[in-house]
Every structure is written in structure tokens, then in C-alpha cells.
Design a protein around this motif. Structure first.
Motif, mmCIF file in Angstrom:
data_model
loop_
_atom_site.group_PDB
_atom_site.id
_atom_site.type_symbol
_atom_site.label_atom_id
_atom_site.label_comp_id
_atom_site.label_asym_id
_atom_site.label_seq_id
_atom_site.Cartn_x
_atom_site.Cartn_y
_atom_site.Cartn_z
ATOM 1 N N GLN A 47 0.924 -1.072 -0.120
ATOM 2 C CA GLN A 47 0.047 -0.139 -0.107
ATOM 3 C C GLN A 47 0.783 1.062 0.004
ATOM 4 N N ILE A 48 0.293 2.439 -0.368
ATOM 5 C CA ILE A 48 0.801 3.486 -0.281
ATOM 6 C C ILE A 48 -0.070 4.254 0.585
ATOM 7 N N ASN A 49 -0.002 5.032 1.400
ATOM 8 C CA ASN A 49 -0.780 5.802 2.587
ATOM 9 C C ASN A 49 -0.491 7.292 2.484
ATOM 10 N N ILE A 50 -1.469 8.127 2.005
ATOM 11 C CA ILE A 50 -1.241 9.337 1.646
ATOM 12 C C ILE A 50 -2.134 10.093 2.600
ATOM 13 N N THR A 51 -1.284 10.800 3.665
ATOM 14 C CA THR A 51 -2.128 11.709 4.648
ATOM 15 C C THR A 51 -2.333 13.155 4.230
ATOM 16 N N VAL A 58 -5.677 5.689 0.953
ATOM 17 C CA VAL A 58 -5.033 4.460 0.952
ATOM 18 C C VAL A 58 -5.174 3.687 -0.472
ATOM 19 N N ILE A 59 -3.842 3.571 -1.032
ATOM 20 C CA ILE A 59 -3.778 3.144 -2.233
ATOM 21 C C ILE A 59 -3.247 1.739 -2.305
ATOM 22 N N ASN A 60 -4.269 0.722 -2.725
ATOM 23 C CA ASN A 60 -3.697 -0.558 -2.924
ATOM 24 C C ASN A 60 -2.934 -0.711 -4.022
ATOM 25 N N LYS A 61 -1.783 -1.323 -4.113
ATOM 26 C CA LYS A 61 -0.824 -1.274 -5.165
ATOM 27 C C LYS A 61 -1.065 -2.197 -6.178
ATOM 28 N N SER A 62 -1.647 -3.434 -5.927
ATOM 29 C CA SER A 62 -1.914 -4.423 -6.882
ATOM 30 C C SER A 62 -3.088 -5.593 -6.392
ATOM 31 N N VAL A 81 -14.772 0.827 -5.819
ATOM 32 C CA VAL A 81 -15.055 -0.647 -6.194
ATOM 33 C C VAL A 81 -13.875 -1.284 -6.693
ATOM 34 N N SER A 82 -13.719 -2.560 -6.253
ATOM 35 C CA SER A 82 -12.718 -3.418 -6.750
ATOM 36 C C SER A 82 -12.937 -4.061 -8.025
ATOM 37 N N GLU A 83 -14.118 -4.377 -8.183
ATOM 38 C CA GLU A 83 -14.382 -5.452 -9.491
ATOM 39 C C GLU A 83 -13.771 -4.514 -10.744
ATOM 40 N N GLU A 84 -13.168 -5.176 -11.462
ATOM 41 C CA GLU A 84 -12.581 -4.713 -12.746
ATOM 42 C C GLU A 84 -13.497 -3.815 -13.839
ATOM 43 N N LYS A 85 -14.716 -4.100 -13.740
ATOM 44 C CA LYS A 85 -15.579 -3.200 -14.558
ATOM 45 C C LYS A 85 -16.000 -1.866 -14.020
ATOM 46 N N HIS A 86 -15.875 -1.922 -12.738
ATOM 47 C CA HIS A 86 -16.238 -0.637 -12.091
ATOM 48 C C HIS A 86 -14.862 0.181 -11.690
ATOM 49 N N ARG A 87 -13.666 -0.416 -11.838
ATOM 50 C CA ARG A 87 -12.520 0.150 -11.393
ATOM 51 C C ARG A 87 -12.145 1.274 -12.157
ATOM 52 N N LEU A 88 -11.133 2.120 -11.536
ATOM 53 C CA LEU A 88 -10.475 3.347 -12.322
ATOM 54 C C LEU A 88 -10.035 2.828 -13.714
ATOM 55 N N GLY A 89 -10.791 3.558 -14.881
ATOM 56 C CA GLY A 89 -10.287 3.217 -16.175
ATOM 57 C C GLY A 89 -10.678 4.175 -16.997
ATOM 58 N N PHE A 90 -10.536 3.730 -18.440
ATOM 59 C CA PHE A 90 -10.728 4.694 -19.535
ATOM 60 C C PHE A 90 -11.208 4.166 -21.029
ATOM 61 N N ILE A 112 -16.938 1.664 -27.413
ATOM 62 C CA ILE A 112 -16.600 0.598 -27.780
ATOM 63 C C ILE A 112 -15.515 -0.133 -27.403
ATOM 64 N N GLU A 113 -14.839 0.679 -26.376
ATOM 65 C CA GLU A 113 -13.831 -0.277 -25.586
ATOM 66 C C GLU A 113 -13.446 0.278 -24.345
ATOM 67 N N TRP A 114 -13.138 -0.439 -23.309
ATOM 68 C CA TRP A 114 -12.828 0.111 -22.057
ATOM 69 C C TRP A 114 -11.645 -0.546 -21.231
ATOM 70 N N HIS A 115 -10.787 -0.046 -20.578
ATOM 71 C CA HIS A 115 -9.598 -0.440 -19.976
ATOM 72 C C HIS A 115 -9.549 -0.214 -18.486
ATOM 73 N N TYR A 116 -9.172 -1.268 -17.877
ATOM 74 C CA TYR A 116 -9.332 -0.701 -16.442
ATOM 75 C C TYR A 116 -8.079 -0.552 -15.661
ATOM 76 N N ALA A 117 -7.631 -0.197 -14.385
ATOM 77 C CA ALA A 117 -6.512 0.044 -14.053
ATOM 78 C C ALA A 117 -5.976 -1.214 -13.303
ATOM 79 N N LYS A 118 -4.743 -1.304 -13.444
ATOM 80 C CA LYS A 118 -4.317 -2.786 -12.685
ATOM 81 C C LYS A 118 -3.191 -2.632 -11.433
#
Length: 885
Positions: A47-51, A58-62, A81-90, A112-118
Motif C-alpha cells: 500500500q501507499i498511505n497519503i495523509t 490509501v492506495i492498494n498497489k496490486s 469498487v474493486s471489481e474490474e468493470k467498475h475500477r478506475l479506467g478509460f 466501444i472499448e474500456w480498459h481498467y487500472a491494474k
């Protein structure tokens, strides 16, 4: 200076308010300038904790996941949300924008396409931010740069951009958070459907009006055509959550909030570009979140006093009667106050003033002698056939352009159909030229105008600064409004103070931050009906919502504007809308509009004229209270029409109310919005604990003396908060309640205008400033308090078993006579006080309250047993009195 006592209930309100706003409205420091001194970063293997002050991100790395905590409580505020379809993406949207009608968004297309953060690849830090590169599922290798930065105490930003080869091809970025079942979402600018938008998909793109189906649909439906119930002239991509935070999308591109509509317990955010710009506010209460947003987005100046008087569209009130003659009828024959004439002369788009300048100048001069200021009409477009101006603007490049670099022409439908081009306010020379056209209205005596439209920037247009229509569309109203705002600065004797110049322009289109440049808003073109889609009820919801979003002075067209699928408004609708207008930010009579057949008017009926007079008189007598709320609005952002979430956030029933609201800090307004209703349910909010409050019925107990239009308050019983009460509501009564322990400043009923007048028959506010009225609704302990914009402070407190002290603290040198009404359960104390005295002098007692008001100039008192009201007159030399029980 006298000692000031404050009632317990009022003290609770003041303490809560100060606690909520103290942080947000501190003098400018590093925090309030948008930064805190530093952030702290701690990284572990996972994790990365940013105060950031009181916020812990709190950022979970992977795999990637972002969670926000409130450091002071340890509670999770936002959990991605942790699920891939809702996770941060573009992703990438492909489609076409259709030029069907520029006032609405029509397009065909799909993502037409969507990619999520890993995974977090690496990160860097600076004193005020952390920048993370995050891998994605994109086979082309595009990644996300996520920048988390400090914005202030309990505020931070999340800025996301798509990076890498071909990143520019992507035009959507989104993320989603978990939302519990009971979380509510408020704000979003002007919305007509409801106050809590949970269960809806809320987009932000300015659009023209939408209407219900009138007689063809049940009155509780909220279907709006052509673009649906969430369409609006004034979208703002910001929200206040009941979960202890707020969000704001800091962009002009279109955004979408899906508030658990598509997926249960998921709130998703989408920005229609290759970036996402999100501000997070960790307000511990909705009021604190609101004040933080207002501090960032700006506050309105205080409008000129006459803006809060009733507005009359004099040209349409009586057929065959000139505007000036109608003004004289109102003031001198019918004893109806009037300070503002709404004129409809269209300077833009077609030059309706041409050839009439001298006649209009004379008309406005004659209105001014009566104490009436007049406003005209402008919008941001020029008709192509108005060649005198159009050709000049086109040749100089003052219009937005099409793809060929030519003026973008399109049609819009107003009172008729117009072929127009729209001004380009990113062109500094165009701004100067447009302001010279505004000057033309002032030259012939107007004091402002309706500043109409602003929703028509075409998606495929281009502005002179290079902005495409997709970005300029939501930015346009701000530039449009700033043009008028800057113009009026030239006429402001003190442009750095809190007051607007003695002019007014009122707007219907807005975006986040419009309140910085405007001080009057109306809800557009409503249906002349009772529908919850676009009629009277919908306008109340719209004004409440835009107030929650930062614009404090809002009202609607009394009587409506469209009646194609309804008959013209009848007496009942006119009357109920007049009552709602009396308790709105602005009381705006609409005599015009369009529909099948001629429009009626409230003055068509003798009963209608009497009802308009009654509520115009009430509006005027409440002016000192309303103007005090306007000062509060400038200082804090709090609107005149306040949704209950701002003061009663712990009352789950109160915060769901969409047709009642606090009218300022002390009055609860609950206008009747259902056809045929003669009884009305009012919910009385509670703080959610043992502190109350207690309420009194103002609408049923306040008597109206038709002879001079005076209101006499009364008392029947105390009502505990947390219950629904049913009150009688005949056609001439509008339900309203008041917090027990309140002192409301009021003014003399004979005042006709809030402007100066040279006609000696006109009674002006300025002439009567040495006479002040106080309406006192005591709490159960015979305590009350109040204040005014001018700095006067009033208090009443029971100091011993048998004594009540009343104190008035006025500015040094101010000499004012006070006429005070005190409503209380006097029967509990033997029917009335035994005596009232100032210093060592016992005040004379009169058997009639009328003697205290009309027949003496000395300090004195009376008791109205029918109303349970003590009347007291205090001369300027007396600033306190005592009542012996």
C-alpha cells in the motif's frame, strides 16, 4: 452597549452554524488558498498511505484500489469498487452529434472499448502532491497518471489522465465507489425531479427547457420531454452526500454520475474526455460540505434591495393600459407595492428597441418618478436579419465559428423562430463590443435585463481561444455572465464591497461557479400547470436544488410560461404560485408566455387581485428579514430557500422533503402545490435529539388587515419537531411555520417601493427607515432573538420567575422607533403582563393595539387577547424594556 440575551434554541442554531463554517470561511491562509503545508506519504509492500490533513488516502498497489478515511474518526468515507468493470479506467466513445436542434444534446454512439487500472508502477512525491503511474489492461500500453494533491484542510483532488501512445484517442475516464443503501446525494445544480438523486443517472450538459405532458399525464409523473426528467438549464457536477463528504467534477466537459441506478450500491463517475478531475470534500456535516464547496466556487454579491420586491410585468396586466398608467393604478389606486417593472423589449437578438428609443426613455423616466426600476431583455445571439449589428459582428469575427471558420448559424424557437449566430466571449474585442450594446439599454433608462439563454453552444463549433464546442458548451454561461458582471462594475461606486451595483440581470443558464457573476436566477420556462414534471411543484424543487449548489437567489415565473397541453392558468394556480413566489428568493410575476389561446392574469379576477396584494404586502413587510438573509447568503453561501439537509441532517424524513424548505434561517415555508387542496400537510423537522426545535404556526395565526395591508402575528400552540401536522389552507392562505424563539425584522405596510421616488404620493422605504417592526415568536421560556443586516441585534429572555427583559442593540447614532409584536402563550402567565417599564418609568397601557400603532408617539403597550400578542412601541431613546408577569 446593552447585554444581549439569546434564546437556547437560537443559541444552538448559532453554535452549529459557526462550527460548520468557521473552517471554510477563515481569512485566506495556505489552507484556504488551496493548499495545506505538506502531505505525508508512507509506503509498504502492498500500500501507499497519503495523509492530507484530516484525509487519509490509501492506495492498494496490486490490484489498484483507492480508499479514503477521515483521520479524525477512522471511518471510511470513500471506498473504490474493486471489481474490474467498475475500477478506475478509460475508454473510447464513437458516434456522431446530431444537429437536430442546438438547444438539446442529440447524439448516436457507444463506448466501444474500456480498459481498467491494474497495478501501481511507480510514484513520485512533492510537498503537496503524489503522482502515480498505473498500468492498465489496454493492449496498446496506455497507462494512467493519477495525481493526488492537497486542496486545503479536509479537501483534496484526484486528477487522472490517460498517457502513452495513442492516448488522445481515448475520450472517457471513470471510476466508481461503494454506496450504502441509505446514502443520499444532493446538489447537481438546478434539477426539477427531486432533491435526492439516488437511483438516477445525472449528466451535466446545459439544455433548453423540457416539459411534462400536462393534462395527458398524472400530476405526480415527472416525465419531461424531449430530454427527460434530469435535463436542466443549470447543471453542476457536484454533490453533497449524507455520508460525510462531497464531490465535484472540476471540468467543463460533460460528466455523468450514475447514483446506484445501473448497479446496486455503486456510484460511478464518468468524464467525457481523456481526463478525470475530481475534488473530494470531507465535510463532517452536509452544511460543512456545502460551505467548503461555496468557498471554492464563489459567492454572490448582495443584490440591490428592489430585486427582493415583487416583480410586475406591467404591460400584460391590463389590456389597453400603458405601462406607466398601470404602475399608477397599482400604487395609487389599488395600494399594491411595486418596485420593478419587467419589460420585454428585446435588444438582442433582433433590436426591438429600434425606433422606440425616445418613447422608452420617457417611459422609464416616468416609472422612476414612481419609484419603479425597469429591466429589458438580452440574450447571447444575433438574428441574421438584424443586419445593422449582425454584419458588423460577423465581419469582425465576433461569433463562434463552424468547421469552415464561418459564423455558426442555427435556429432557435422563442416567441417565434430565429436564425442566429452566437457571440464568442473568448474574443476580448467581441466582449467590448457586446458591452457597448448593453450600454444602449442603460442609456434609455433600463436598470438591467433578463439575460436569457446560454445553452446553445453547438458541439462542433469553435471559439476564438481554440476551444471546441464540447468544452465550451458548459463554460459558455460563465463567460456570458462575466461579460455583464464586468460591465456593471463600471457603475459600482465601491466595486470591492459586498454589494452589487444598483442594477440587475437575471439568468436561467448556469454552471458551477455562476454565482460569482450573478445575483438573480429564475428557473426558466415552466408549464402553466400543477405537474411535478414542469409545473409549479417542479419549480420549487429546482430552486431548492440550485440553492444547495451555490446559487442563493432563485425564483420562478409566477403563472408559468407554456400552456400548449394545458388550459391557461386559472385563479387557483395563479394564487398558489403567487404564494410560492412570496416565499421564494425572487417574486417574479410572468404575464407573458406562449400556448393555445390568450394567457389569463391574476388581475383578471377581483379575488386574484386581492390575493396578489396580500402576498405582495407580506413580501414587502418581510423585506428586512429577506435582506438579512441576502447578507447571510453573501457571507456563507446559504441560499434563501434552504433544503432541510442544511439544518436538520439527522432527520431522515426532513431531508427527503422537496416541496417545503426553510425560507431563510427562521421560517419554514410549505406552499400548496396540489390543485383543489384546502388542507396541507407540513412536516416539522427535528434535530434528531432532545434539543428540539419547537415550531409555531405562522400561516394560520397571522391575520391580514386588508385596509392597510398590515399583518398581525398570533399564537395558538407550540408544536414539537418530528411530526407532520395538517393545517387549513383556503385559497388565500399559504402554510408557513416559524422557529419558536425567533425575532423577525419587518417594515411598515404602507411602503410602496424600495426605490426612491420623486412623486410625493409615493411612500418609499427610505422615508420610513426611522420606523422598524419586530415580529417576535417566543419560545416556551419566553425567550427569543434576532438580528438584521444593518447590525441591529434583538433579544428577549425571562430573567426571573416574574420578569422578562427585552434588549435592542442598534448601531451608534441610529434613531429608530420600534413597534413590536410578541406572540406567546400569555394565558400561562395570567393572560398578559402586569406592567411594562423602561428604566424606572412604567409604560402607559392602551386597550387597543391600534392606539399603540396609530394614536401615540410615546413608548407604550397594549395586549391583543384574541391573538395572544403583546404590542409595544419604543421611541428611539428607549432600547430596552422589562415585563412583569
Amino acid at each position: 452597549m446593552a447585554t444581549i440575551f439569546v434564546s437556547p434554541v437560537r443559541l444552538v442554531l448559532i453554535m452549529e452554524f459557526l462550527a460548520a463554517v468557521s473552517m471554510a470561511f477563515l481569512p485566506m491562509s495556505n489552507a484556504t488558498k488551496g493548499q495545506i503545508s505538506s502531505i505525508k506519504v508512507h509506503a509498504s509492500l502492498d500500500q501507499i498511505n497519503i495523509t492530507l490533513g484530516d484525509a487519509l488516502v490509501v492506495i492498494n498497489k496490486s490490484p489498484w484500489q483507492l480508499t479514503t478515511y477521515d483521520v479524525t474518526t477512522g471511518q471510511v468515507v470513500l471506498n473504490e469498487v474493486s471489481e474490474e468493470k467498475h475500477r478506475l479506467g478509460f475508454g473510447k466513445w464513437e458516434g456522431e452529434y446530431l444537429n437536430i436542434y442546438e438547444g438539446y444534446l442529440f447524439r448516436i454512439g457507444a463506448i466501444i472499448e474500456w480498459h481498467y487500472a491494474k497495478d501501481v508502477l511507480h510514484y513520485t512525491t512533492s510537498p503537496n502532491s503524489v503522482s502515480l503511474n498505473v498500468s492498465t489492461s489496454d493492449p496498446k500500453g496506455c497507462y494512467l497518471n493519477v495525481n493526488i494533491s492537497a486542496e486545503g484542510d479536509r479537501q483534496f483532488r484526484i486528477d487522472v489522465s490517460v498517457e502513452g501512445k495513442d492516448s488522445i484517442e481515448n475520450n472517457r475516464v471513470g471510476m466508481a465507489f461503494i454506496t450504502p443503501d441509505n446514502e443520499g446525494f444532493y446538489g447537481f445544480g438546478e434539477r426539477f425531479n427531486d432533491v435526492n438523486q439516488r437511483g438516477h443517472v445525472v449528466g451535466s450538459w446545459l439544455e433548453d427547457g423540457n416539459w411534462g405532458l400536462g393534462v395527458f399525464e398524472p400530476d405526480t409523473w415527472k416525465l419531461r420531454v424531449p430530454k427527460g426528467e434530469l435535463s436542466t438549464y443549470c447543471p453542476m457536477p457536484l454533490l453533497i452526500s449524507t455520508g460525510g463528504y462531497g464531490l465535484q467534477m472540476d471540468t467543463f466537459f460533460r460528466t455523468v454520475f450514475d447514483l446506484a441506478k445501473s448497479t446496486q450500491n455503486v456510484m460511478s463517475l464518468l468524464q467525457e474526455t481523456n481526463k478525470l478531475n475530481l475534488i473530494v470534500y470531507l465535510g463532517r456535516t452536509p452544511l460543512e460540505t456545502f460551505t467548503m464547496q461555496v468557498k471554492r466556487n464563489g459567492q454572490s454579491l448582495i443584490p440591490p434591495p428592489w430585486v427582493f420586491a415583487p416583480w410586475n410585468q406591467l404591460a400584460s396586466e391590463k389590456q389597453g393600459v400603458s405601462i406607466v398608467d398601470r404602475a399608477k393604478q397599482l400604487l395609487l389606486e389599488e395600494d399594491i407595492p411595486c418596485s420593478h417593472c419587467v419589460d420585454t423589449v428585446h435588444f438582442f437578438p433582433y433590436g426591438g428597441q429600434k425606433g422606440r428609443e425616445e418613447q422608452l426613455k420617457t417611459q422609464n423616466k416616468n416609472l422612476s418618478t414612481l419609484g419603479i426600476k425597469s429591466t429589458a431583455y438580452f440574450n447571447a445571439m444575433l438574428e441574421t436579419s438584424y443586419s445593422e449589428l449582425y454584419d458588423v459582428a460577423a465581419n469582425k469575427g465576433y461569433f463562434v465559428k463552424n468547421k469552415n471558420g464561418q459564423p455558426y448559424n442555427f435556429s432557435y424557437i422563442g416567441a417565434s423562430s430565429f436564425r442566429v449566430s452566437q457571440m464568442d466571449y473568448t474574443n476580448a474585442e467581441a466582449v467590448k463590443w457586446y458591452q457597448s450594446q448593453l450600454q444602449g439599454a442603460l442609456d434609455i433608462g433600463y436598470h438591467g435585463w433578463m439575460y436569457d439563454y446560454g445553452e446553445y453552444t453547438p458541439p462542433y463549433s469553435t471559439s476564438s481561444d481554440g476551444s471546441t464546442g464540447l468544452e465550451m458548451h458548459n463554460n459558455f454561461p460563465l463567460l456570458y455572465q462575466k461579460t455583464a458582471f464586468d460591465f456593471f462594475k463600471k457603475f459600482d461606486g465601491n466595486p470591492t464591497d459586498q454589494y452589487a451595483a444598483d442594477y440587475m440581470f437575471y439568468v436561467r443558464s448556469s454552471y458551477t461557479g455562476s454565482q460569482r457573476y450573478t445575483w438573480a436566477h429564475w428557473t426558466g420556462d415552466p408549464s402553466s400547470d400543477w405537474s411535478y414534471a414542469s409545473g409549479l411543484p417542479a419549480q420549487i424543487v429546482a430552486s431548492i436544488n440550485i440553492g444547495l449548489s451555490g446559487m442563493p437567489f432563485s425564483g420562478s415565473d409566477i403563472g408559468g410560461f407554456e400552456w400548449y397541453v394545458d388550459p391557461p392558468p386559472d385563479l387557483e394556480l395563479w394564487s398558489r404560485w403567487t404564494q410560492a413566489g412570496c416565499f421564494s428568493g425572487l417574486m417574479h410575476e410572468q404575464g407573458g408566455g406562449k400556448g393555445e389561446g390568450a394567457k389569463t392574469h391574476i388581475f383578471d379576477w377581483a379575488e386574484g387581485s386581492a390575493i396578489w396584494r396580500k402576498f405582495a404586502k407580506l413580501r414587502m413587510q418581510l423585506f428586512p428579514y429577506i435582506y438579512t438573509q441576502a447578507h447571510i447568503a453573501h457571507n456563507t453561501g446559504l441560499p434563501i430557500m434552504r433544503q432541510h439537509i442544511l439544518h436538520f441532517p439527522n432527520d431522515s424524513k426532513a431531508i427527503m422533503q422537496s416541496q417545503q424548505y426553510m425560507f431563510g434561517e427562521s421560517i419554514l415555508a410549505a406552499p400548496v402545490v396540489k390543485e383543489g387542496a384546502t388542507k396541507w400537510d407540513v412536516y416539522l423537522p427535528t434535530y434528531g435529539d432532545t434539543r428540539g426545535p419547537t415550531w409555531l404556526d405562522g400561516g394560520s395565526t397571522t391575520l391580514y388587515d386588508e385596509k392597510d395591508g398590515r399583518f398581525r402575528i398570533g399564537f395558538n400552540k407550540y408544536y414539537k419537531g418530528g411530526q407532520t401536522v395538517t393545517v387549513d389552507a383556503p385559497l388565500d392562505i399559504s402554510p408557513w411555520f416559524v422557529l419558536a424563539g425567533t425575532i423577525v425584522p419587518a417594515m411598515d405596510p404602507t411602503i410602496m417601493t424600495l426605490n426612491n421616488a420623486t412623486n410625493p404620493a409615493i411612500i418609499t422605504w427610505q422615508q420610513m427607515k426611522n420606523l422598524s417592526y419586530l415580529w417576535v415568536w417566543s419560545d416556551e421560556n419566553l425567550s427569543a432573538s434576532g438580528h438584521t443586516y444593518s447590525g441591529c441585534v434583538y433579544s428577549m429572555m425571562r430573567t426571573t420567575t416574574n420578569q422578562v427583559d427585552f434588549h435592542i442593540d442598534v448601531a451608534k447614532g441610529v434613531k429608530v422607533t420600534h413597534i413590536i409584536q410578541i406572540a406567546a402563550n400569555w394565558q400561562e402567565y395570567g393572560g398578559k403582563p402586569k406592567e411594562i417599564y423602561t428604566g424606572s418609568s412604567i409604560l402607559p397601557f392602551f386597550t387597543s393595539w391600534g392606539d399603540v400603532v396609530f394614536n401615540t408617539t410615546k413608548s407604550s403597550w397594549s395586549f391583543d387577547g384574541n391573538q395572544n400578542v403583546v404590542w409595544v412601541r419604543l421611541t428611539p431613546i428607549d432600547t430596552s424594556f422589562k415585563m412583569t408577569l
